[in-house]
Structure formats: structure tokens, C-alpha cells
Write a protein that holds these residues in place. Structure first.
Motif, PDB file in Angstrom:
ATOM      1  N   LEU A 152       0.777  -1.317   0.077  1.00 37.78           N
ATOM      2  CA  LEU A 152      -0.021  -0.009  -0.122  1.00 37.78           C
ATOM      3  C   LEU A 152       0.919   1.185   0.075  1.00 37.78           C
ATOM      4  CD1 LEU A 152      -2.775   1.470   0.356  1.00 37.78           C
ATOM      5  CD2 LEU A 152      -2.379   1.059   2.736  1.00 37.78           C
ATOM      6  N   LEU A 153       0.656   2.024  -1.049  1.00 36.61           N
ATOM      7  CA  LEU A 153       1.287   3.490  -1.024  1.00 36.61           C
ATOM      8  C   LEU A 153       0.320   4.651  -1.118  1.00 36.61           C
ATOM      9  CD1 LEU A 153       3.900   1.903  -1.911  1.00 36.61           C
ATOM     10  CD2 LEU A 153       4.299   3.828  -3.388  1.00 36.61           C
ATOM     11  N   ALA A 154       0.376   5.537  -0.226  1.00 36.45           N
ATOM     12  CA  ALA A 154      -0.386   6.918  -0.080  1.00 36.45           C
ATOM     13  C   ALA A 154       0.170   8.031  -0.618  1.00 36.45           C
ATOM     14  CB  ALA A 154      -0.915   6.892   1.251  1.00 36.45           C
ATOM     15  N   LEU A 186      -4.976   6.233  -2.440  1.00 38.98           N
ATOM     16  CA  LEU A 186      -4.360   4.970  -1.965  1.00 38.98           C
ATOM     17  C   LEU A 186      -4.285   4.144  -2.998  1.00 38.98           C
ATOM     18  CD1 LEU A 186      -6.396   4.575   1.233  1.00 38.98           C
ATOM     19  CD2 LEU A 186      -4.295   5.724   0.847  1.00 38.98           C
ATOM     20  N   GLN A 187      -2.864   3.818  -3.317  1.00 41.50           N
ATOM     21  CA  GLN A 187      -2.545   2.719  -4.355  1.00 41.50           C
ATOM     22  C   GLN A 187      -2.139   1.198  -3.830  1.00 41.50           C
ATOM     23  OE1 GLN A 187       0.838   5.097  -6.015  1.00 41.50           O
ATOM     24  NE2 GLN A 187      -0.261   6.261  -7.161  1.00 41.50           N
ATOM     25  N   PHE A 188      -2.628   0.337  -4.571  1.00 43.51           N
ATOM     26  CA  PHE A 188      -2.376  -1.067  -4.148  1.00 43.51           C
ATOM     27  C   PHE A 188      -1.549  -1.705  -5.242  1.00 43.51           C
ATOM     28  CE2 PHE A 188      -6.361   0.398  -1.924  1.00 43.51           C
ATOM     29  CZ  PHE A 188      -6.038  -0.516  -0.686  1.00 43.51           C
ATOM     30  N   TYR A 189      -0.642  -2.350  -4.794  1.00 40.43           N
ATOM     31  CA  TYR A 189       0.328  -2.729  -5.771  1.00 40.43           C
ATOM     32  C   TYR A 189       0.542  -4.523  -5.587  1.00 40.43           C
ATOM     33  CZ  TYR A 189       1.833   1.819  -6.803  1.00 40.43           C
ATOM     34  OH  TYR A 189       2.222   3.004  -7.476  1.00 40.43           O
ATOM     35  N   PRO A 190       0.644  -5.449  -6.569  1.00 43.85           N
ATOM     36  CA  PRO A 190       0.949  -6.694  -5.912  1.00 43.85           C
ATOM     37  C   PRO A 190       2.085  -6.656  -5.290  1.00 43.85           C
ATOM     38  CG  PRO A 190       0.354  -6.675  -8.338  1.00 43.85           C
ATOM     39  CD  PRO A 190       0.509  -5.155  -7.741  1.00 43.85           C
ATOM     40  N   TYR A 191       2.000  -7.381  -4.039  1.00 40.43           N
ATOM     41  CA  TYR A 191       3.381  -7.436  -3.071  1.00 40.43           C
ATOM     42  C   TYR A 191       4.333  -8.233  -3.605  1.00 40.43           C
ATOM     43  CZ  TYR A 191       6.081  -7.199   1.201  1.00 40.43           C
ATOM     44  OH  TYR A 191       6.897  -6.975   2.042  1.00 40.43           O
ATOM     45  N   ASP A 192       5.559  -7.863  -3.729  1.00 42.89           N
ATOM     46  CA  ASP A 192       6.542  -8.449  -4.300  1.00 42.89           C
ATOM     47  C   ASP A 192       8.238  -8.081  -3.743  1.00 42.89           C
ATOM     48  OD1 ASP A 192       7.407  -6.237  -5.595  1.00 42.89           O
ATOM     49  OD2 ASP A 192       6.891  -7.169  -7.714  1.00 42.89           O
ATOM     50  N   LEU A 227       9.682   1.982  -1.657  1.00 41.88           N
ATOM     51  CA  LEU A 227      10.251   2.977  -2.612  1.00 41.88           C
ATOM     52  C   LEU A 227      10.312   2.131  -4.031  1.00 41.88           C
ATOM     53  CD1 LEU A 227      12.686   5.106  -1.037  1.00 41.88           C
ATOM     54  CD2 LEU A 227      10.354   5.549  -1.243  1.00 41.88           C
ATOM     55  N   SER A 228      10.575   0.830  -4.185  1.00 42.26           N
ATOM     56  CA  SER A 228      10.592   0.081  -5.220  1.00 42.26           C
ATOM     57  C   SER A 228       9.182   0.259  -6.203  1.00 42.26           C
ATOM     58  CB  SER A 228      10.953  -1.306  -5.195  1.00 42.26           C
ATOM     59  OG  SER A 228       9.748  -2.141  -4.519  1.00 42.26           O
ATOM     60  N   TYR A 229       8.045   0.332  -5.553  1.00 42.29           N
ATOM     61  CA  TYR A 229       6.727   0.569  -6.116  1.00 42.29           C
ATOM     62  C   TYR A 229       6.332   1.704  -7.039  1.00 42.29           C
ATOM     63  CZ  TYR A 229       5.998  -3.834  -3.259  1.00 42.29           C
ATOM     64  OH  TYR A 229       6.103  -5.032  -2.720  1.00 42.29           O
ATOM     65  N   VAL A 230       7.144   2.668  -6.510  1.00 43.99           N
ATOM     66  CA  VAL A 230       6.887   4.045  -7.294  1.00 43.99           C
ATOM     67  C   VAL A 230       6.892   4.081  -8.832  1.00 43.99           C
ATOM     68  CG1 VAL A 230       7.706   6.476  -7.416  1.00 43.99           C
ATOM     69  CG2 VAL A 230       7.742   5.134  -5.125  1.00 43.99           C
ATOM     70  N   THR A 231       7.924   3.064  -9.516  1.00 41.27           N
ATOM     71  CA  THR A 231       8.163   2.961 -10.710  1.00 41.27           C
ATOM     72  C   THR A 231       6.969   2.076 -11.241  1.00 41.27           C
ATOM     73  OG1 THR A 231       9.885   1.211 -10.534  1.00 41.27           O
ATOM     74  CG2 THR A 231      10.453   3.725 -10.563  1.00 41.27           C
ATOM     75  N   LYS A 232       6.289   1.265 -10.515  1.00 45.20           N
ATOM     76  CA  LYS A 232       5.464   0.233 -11.025  1.00 45.20           C
ATOM     77  C   LYS A 232       4.142   0.770 -11.286  1.00 45.20           C
ATOM     78  CE  LYS A 232       8.115  -3.126  -8.736  1.00 45.20           C
ATOM     79  NZ  LYS A 232       8.366  -4.164  -7.706  1.00 45.20           N
ATOM     80  N   VAL A 244      -2.486  -1.780  -9.030  1.00 43.02           N
ATOM     81  CA  VAL A 244      -3.917  -2.942  -9.635  1.00 43.02           C
ATOM     82  C   VAL A 244      -4.881  -1.810  -9.381  1.00 43.02           C
ATOM     83  CG1 VAL A 244      -2.529  -4.752  -9.761  1.00 43.02           C
ATOM     84  CG2 VAL A 244      -3.788  -4.229  -7.837  1.00 43.02           C
ATOM     85  N   LEU A 245      -4.903  -1.127  -8.303  1.00 39.72           N
ATOM     86  CA  LEU A 245      -6.040  -0.118  -8.101  1.00 39.72           C
ATOM     87  C   LEU A 245      -5.406   1.025  -7.280  1.00 39.72           C
ATOM     88  CD1 LEU A 245      -9.013  -0.152  -7.656  1.00 39.72           C
ATOM     89  CD2 LEU A 245      -8.835  -1.061  -5.408  1.00 39.72           C
ATOM     90  N   THR A 246      -6.151   2.142  -7.750  1.00 40.46           N
ATOM     91  CA  THR A 246      -5.949   3.481  -7.182  1.00 40.46           C
ATOM     92  C   THR A 246      -7.486   4.060  -6.771  1.00 40.46           C
ATOM     93  OG1 THR A 246      -4.107   3.885  -8.408  1.00 40.46           O
ATOM     94  CG2 THR A 246      -4.991   5.686  -7.531  1.00 40.46           C
ATOM     95  N   VAL A 247      -7.584   4.404  -5.463  1.00 38.67           N
ATOM     96  CA  VAL A 247      -8.724   4.911  -5.070  1.00 38.67           C
ATOM     97  C   VAL A 247      -8.418   6.034  -4.070  1.00 38.67           C
ATOM     98  CG1 VAL A 247      -9.969   2.927  -5.163  1.00 38.67           C
ATOM     99  CG2 VAL A 247      -8.735   3.212  -3.284  1.00 38.67           C
ATOM    100  N   LEU A 248      -9.623   6.817  -3.971  1.00 41.58           N
ATOM    101  CA  LEU A 248      -9.436   8.198  -3.127  1.00 41.58           C
ATOM    102  C   LEU A 248     -10.049   7.689  -1.715  1.00 41.58           C
ATOM    103  CD1 LEU A 248     -10.366  11.146  -5.449  1.00 41.58           C
ATOM    104  CD2 LEU A 248      -8.077  10.442  -4.760  1.00 41.58           C
TER     105      LEU A 248
END
Length: 281
Positions: free
Chosen positions: A100-102, A111-117, A122-127, A130-134
Motif C-alpha cells: 500500500l502506498l499513499a 491510495l494505491q495497491f500494488y501486488p506485493y513482491d 520505494l520500489s513500487y513507485v516505478t510500477k 492494480v487499484l488506485t482509489v481516493l
């Protein structure tokens, strides 16, 4: 020579032990985990909790600037684990593990949800998420020293994911499907139900407002028995009340009140008293 070696040996062991030891100190942003059941599903959050420690939290000059991606915690990526598919802002967030990134702003958070890997937030910023919501944001009166993520207002099939730090609180409603799953179980179990099955079916259908006439039929299969319990008869009274059958509801509530008193449960005595007063007015 041998005696000198014996004298030096303990010192060498101590020095080796010291060099191999690892220093352990308290984490200034300690790890936390929260797990909440919602319906027949669960949401689990694993994260680290930073504290303000006299610093400004959000905005210009703060720990978290407005408009920039933040890992919603400290040390490593915040992980959210869903045991089932959830509905978030009318979008499906599938069962699985997410980072989860905000992106906080004063009036809303993205709020941004990324597949956890990866643990590296910070590695998710360039990815691509799968879902972005307010998330809705409100300013709180009290100051929250330590960042927290919690699940609040937990109902049968919904809960709010709440992120709170400083004077800002972000809230994201989450919903999981239960009606189809439970009703299919009810239909299957009702082919050979016990009194408890009838009661649980009536309880669920009444709470969800599904076919109250059928819910009454189920509960009365239980309450028609002389061994019916006070809380079962009280549920009959509630269903009768919601069906607009006040006189029958009063009779059931009076029976439940008597059974409650005999069982020594004064909470249900009072619940029945209040229901009777409401139905008589």
C-alpha cells in the motif's frame, strides 16, 4: 608457556564472542500487525509505526510532503492481505497480498495497491498499481503521535480502513460479498436443519433484511419448542416488530423477558422492556 596460554584463552573467547554479537536496540518505528474478521473474510495489515517526535507530520516541511508517494508507514512496504475479493469504491480488489502506498493531500488521500513482491516501499513507485482509489480525509481534534492503521466501524460485510497520523485521518470503506455465500449455505443446511441452524438462518436474514417472512418461519420453528432460549424468543419479537405485527411481538417479548429473568440475564430483560414500551407507544 602452557600456563600463559590458559590465561589468555578465556580473553580470546570473550573477544570473539563480543565481535560476533549483534547489538539490539528498540526500533523507533516499531512493527505492528492488525487482523480483522469481516463477514467470513479477513483483512490483515503488517506495517511499521513512525512517531512525530516533535516534528510536523504532513505538508511543506513535514515528514510526509503533500502530493508525494509515501509507503504508509516506515522501514518497509506496508502489506495488506485479503482472504477474499473486496469491493473498494465500486472496484474489485482481488484476494491476495498488496503493498500500500499513499499520496496524501490536505483534503484527500490517493491510495494505491500494488501486488506485493518486495519489502522496499520505494520500489513500487516505478510500477503500476492494480487499484488506485481516493480515501476521505478529515482533520481530527486530537493529535495522533504515532501513525496507526486500523479497521473501524466493522459491520457484517463492511469495514473502514483508517490511516491516522498527526491531525489527519484517511478513511476508505471496504466491502465483501456475503449474501450469496451465506444464503447458499442456508439453503443447503435447511434440507436437514437443527434448531440452531434455524436460529442462525433467521438471525442472518433479519440482520440483512432478507425475506423477513421466511426469517419468521425459521425462528418460529425454534420458538415453538418449550426449550427455546430467551435470546431466540427475543429475535422472534424483533422480526414480528419489523413485520408490523406489534401485538404478536409484545407477546413474544413478554415471553422472552420472563425467560431472561429466569436465566438471570438482566441485559435481555431490559432489551425486552424497551421493545415492549416502543411497541405500545
Amino acid at each position: 608457556m602452557f600456563r600463559k596460554l590458559l590465561m589468555v584463552l578465556p580473553l580470546l573467547v570473550a573477544l570473539c564472542g563480543t565481535s560476533m554479537a549483534q547489538l539490539r536496540v528498540p526500533n523507533v518505528s516499531p512493527y505492528a500487525a492488525v487482523k480483522q474478521s469481516i463477514g467470513m473474510s479477513t483483512i490483515e495489515v503488517n506495517y511499521f509505526r513512525p512517531s512525530a517526535r516533535g516534528r510536523k507530520v504532513f505538508g511543506e516541511g513535514g515528514i510526509v510532503p503533500f502530493g508525494e508517494a509515501w509507503r504508509a508507514g516506515a522501514n518497509s512496504a506496508t502489506k495488506i492481505i485479503l482472504s477474499d475479493d473486496f469491493n473498494v469504491r465500486n472496484k474489485v480488489l482481488a484476494k491476495g497480498e498488496y503493498a500500500l502506498l499513499a499520496i496524501p493531500l490536505s483534503d484527500r488521500w490517493e491510495l494505491q495497491f500494488y501486488p506485493y513482491d518486495s519489502q522496499n516501499g520505494l520500489s513500487y513507485v516505478t510500477k503500476s498499481p492494480v487499484l488506485t482509489v481516493l480515501a476521505d480525509v478529515n482533520e481530527t481534534v486530537g493529535f495522533k503521535e504515532t501513525f496507526s492503521i486500523s479497521l473501524e466501524n466493522v459491520m457484517l460485510n463492511t469495514a473502514n480502513l483508517v490511516l491516522h497520523w498527526g491531525n489527519l485521518q484517511a478513511t476508505l470503506p471496504m466491502e465483501v460479498e456475503i449474501d450469496t455465500r451465506v444464503m447458499s449455505q442456508i439453503e443447503r443446511v435447511m434440507k436437514g436443519p437443527s434448531n440452531n441452524d434455524y436460529f442462525q438462518a433467521a438471525l442472518f436474514m433479519h440482520e440483512r433484511g432478507i425475506d423477513l417472512k421466511k426469517a419468521l418461519e425459521y425462528i418460529q420453528k425454534v420458538t415453538s419448542n418449550k426449550t427455546a432460549l430467551f435470546f431466540q424468543v427475543h429475535r422472534e419479537a424483533l422480526i414480528l416488530s419489523d413485520l408490523g405485527r406489534a401485538e404478536e411481538a409484545i407477546v413474544a417479548a413478554q415471553r422472552s423477558m420472563k425467560l431472561s429473568d429466569e436465566a438471570g440475564n438482566q441485559d435481555f430483560v431490559r432489551l425486552n422492556q424497551r421493545l415492549i414500551e416502543k411497541l405500545k407507544n
